[in-house]
Design a protein around this motif. Structure first.
Motif, PDB file in Angstrom:
ATOM      1  N   ALA A  62       0.828  -1.208   0.000  1.00  0.00           N
ATOM      2  CA  ALA A  62       0.000   0.000   0.000  1.00  0.00           C
ATOM      3  C   ALA A  62       0.860   1.254   0.000  1.00  0.00           C
ATOM      4  N   VAL A  63       1.965   1.221   0.720  1.00  0.00           N
ATOM      5  CA  VAL A  63       2.852   2.388   0.787  1.00  0.00           C
ATOM      6  C   VAL A  63       3.552   2.617  -0.557  1.00  0.00           C
ATOM      7  N   VAL A  64       3.943   1.545  -1.223  1.00  0.00           N
ATOM      8  CA  VAL A  64       4.528   1.687  -2.559  1.00  0.00           C
ATOM      9  C   VAL A  64       3.518   2.331  -3.511  1.00  0.00           C
ATOM     10  N   ALA A  65       2.263   1.885  -3.450  1.00  0.00           N
ATOM     11  CA  ALA A  65       1.212   2.476  -4.280  1.00  0.00           C
ATOM     12  C   ALA A  65       1.002   3.942  -3.933  1.00  0.00           C
ATOM     13  N   LEU A  66       1.119   4.275  -2.652  1.00  0.00           N
ATOM     14  CA  LEU A  66       0.969   5.667  -2.221  1.00  0.00           C
ATOM     15  C   LEU A  66       2.026   6.554  -2.860  1.00  0.00           C
ATOM     16  N   GLY A  67       3.288   6.113  -2.839  1.00  0.00           N
ATOM     17  CA  GLY A  67       4.357   6.896  -3.449  1.00  0.00           C
ATOM     18  C   GLY A  67       4.152   7.110  -4.932  1.00  0.00           C
ATOM     19  N   LEU A  68       3.685   6.074  -5.631  1.00  0.00           N
ATOM     20  CA  LEU A  68       3.404   6.192  -7.065  1.00  0.00           C
ATOM     21  C   LEU A  68       2.274   7.186  -7.312  1.00  0.00           C
ATOM     22  N   ALA A  69       1.195   7.049  -6.535  1.00  0.00           N
ATOM     23  CA  ALA A  69      -0.001   7.871  -6.761  1.00  0.00           C
ATOM     24  C   ALA A  69       0.272   9.347  -6.513  1.00  0.00           C
ATOM     25  N   LEU A  70       0.976   9.677  -5.438  1.00  0.00           N
ATOM     26  CA  LEU A  70       1.215  11.083  -5.110  1.00  0.00           C
ATOM     27  C   LEU A  70       2.050  11.765  -6.191  1.00  0.00           C
ATOM     28  N   SER A  71       3.030  11.061  -6.737  1.00  0.00           N
ATOM     29  CA  SER A  71       3.840  11.636  -7.815  1.00  0.00           C
ATOM     30  C   SER A  71       3.002  11.889  -9.059  1.00  0.00           C
ATOM     31  N   LEU A  72       2.138  10.923  -9.391  1.00  0.00           N
ATOM     32  CA  LEU A  72       1.300  11.055 -10.588  1.00  0.00           C
ATOM     33  C   LEU A  72       0.261  12.164 -10.423  1.00  0.00           C
ATOM     34  N   ILE A  73      -0.187  12.414  -9.202  1.00  0.00           N
ATOM     35  CA  ILE A  73      -1.147  13.497  -8.947  1.00  0.00           C
ATOM     36  C   ILE A  73      -0.459  14.847  -9.024  1.00  0.00           C
ATOM     37  N   ALA A  74       0.748  14.928  -8.473  1.00  0.00           N
ATOM     38  CA  ALA A  74       1.460  16.214  -8.435  1.00  0.00           C
ATOM     39  C   ALA A  74       1.885  16.680  -9.823  1.00  0.00           C
ATOM     40  N   PHE A  75       2.235  15.750 -10.695  1.00  0.00           N
ATOM     41  CA  PHE A  75       2.792  16.117 -11.999  1.00  0.00           C
ATOM     42  C   PHE A  75       1.873  17.000 -12.841  1.00  0.00           C
ATOM     43  N   PRO A  76       0.603  16.614 -13.096  1.00  0.00           N
ATOM     44  CA  PRO A  76      -0.241  17.491 -13.931  1.00  0.00           C
ATOM     45  C   PRO A  76      -0.516  18.848 -13.285  1.00  0.00           C
ATOM     46  N   VAL A  77      -0.560  18.887 -11.960  1.00  0.00           N
ATOM     47  CA  VAL A  77      -0.754  20.174 -11.284  1.00  0.00           C
ATOM     48  C   VAL A  77       0.422  21.099 -11.584  1.00  0.00           C
TER      49      VAL A  77
END
Length: 314
Positions: A62-77
């Motif tokens: 779950a923590v690995v998925a968290l790190g992936l998700a936060l990066s992908l969310i921050a990028f388009p912003v």
């Protein structure tokens, strides 16, 4: 009452802004960093020895998925709202998908001073959060290119000082156990907050140096450097609750999600995305997010954790 280790950070920041001659010798800062990283790893290793690996696997994934998700969310912003180049947006996003060991250490001290317990295997989750965001950042900047020096990246990520000391500490703590570590407790456990105070003094001085960069690059980084951690903390709080962590453990996971790397990710980005401007990433991570988390964020994340668990029970 304000925790004294926070006041050391304030002292360093004020001294730096006033252009004081105060400087922490490089050897002292290096020593403090090494002791902190080993202390965190040792504590995690002791707890890891007490738990079957299978019980921790869901949290690790779950923590690995968290790190992936936060990066992908921050990028388009960053790319569309901040109008950064692709390389800069990917680099900053990687910083915010990764984790700050210094912020984690402050959170541990904050909870410890209030006698709030948390799961002792959190250092293992800390290590896991370092890596995914780096890989996502490289892919976002370059795509899956043959020109990417993956060997150099892997060496920098997995054999960098931070990861080696954390994983080494985890292994030593796991192998030796609490009885075996009794002889070195005075340095690595009893003096933890004192070493942390020296580390934060230097971090305050470093933070002050980034103030000029923030003034030059406008208000967006300031807004992002505060808004992104708050959003990430909400995600981390929800995840901690969903994983069944305690209030303290949920607060730690929220803090990890809200922090931004200033050690592992800058080194990896320097190798893989050299065209990215490191000043932008460090100005946001060190100039805004780190002081925000240390001074205001951690109490907020603890309050979010209390609210989430109270709401779930109610």
């Amino acid at each position: 009452m304000i925790d004294p280790v926070i006041l050391f950070f304030v002292l360093g920041a004020v001294a730096g802004l006033l252009r004081s001659e105060l400087r922490l010798p490089a050897a002292v800062y290096e020593f403090a960093s090494i002791v902190l990283l080993l202390s965190i790893g040792l504590k995690g290793g002791i707890e890891l020895a007490r738990q079957p690996f299978g019980n921790l696997l869901p949290q690790m994934l779950a923590v690995v998925a968290l790190g992936l998700a936060l990066s992908l969310i921050a990028f388009p912003v960053l790319r569309h709202l901040g109008r950064f180049t692709r390389a800069d947006a990917a680099s900053i996003a990687a910083h915010y998908g990764s984790v700050s060991v210094g912020t984690y250490a402050v959170a541990v001290a904050y909870l410890g001073s209030r006698q709030i317990a948390f799961e002792a295997h959190m250092p293992l989750l800390l290590v896991l959060l370092e890596v995914p965001a780096i890989l996502v950042g490289i892919v976002l900047a370059r795509g899956l290119s043959r020109e990417t020096r993956w060997g150099s990246v892997a060496h920098e990520v997995f054999l960098g000082k931070g990861i080696v000391l954390l994983l080494g500490g985890v292994f030593i703590g796991w192998a030796a156990g609490p009885d075996g570590l009794a002889s070195i407790e005075p340095l690595f456990f009893d003096l933890f907050k004192g070493i942390l105070a020296l580390f934060l003094l230097e971090m305050g001085l470093i933070t002050a140096k980034q103030a000029g960069s923030l003034r030059r690059h406008g208000p967006f980084l300031v807004a992002f450097g505060i808004g992104m951690p708050l959003f990430s903390a909400l995600v981390g709080t929800w995840l901690g609750w969903a994983l069944g962590l305690s209030i303290g453990g949920t607060a730690i996971l929220a803090t990890l999600a809200a922090s931004a790397s200033y050690i592992a990710v800058p080194a990896a980005m320097r190798i893989s995305v050299p065209e990215a401007n490191p000043t932008l990433s460090l100005a946001a991570a060190l100039g805004i997010t780190f002081p925000f988390n240390v001074l205001l964020g951690i109490p907020i994340y603890h309050a979010l954790s209390v609210w989430a668990h109270t709401f779930a029970r109610g």
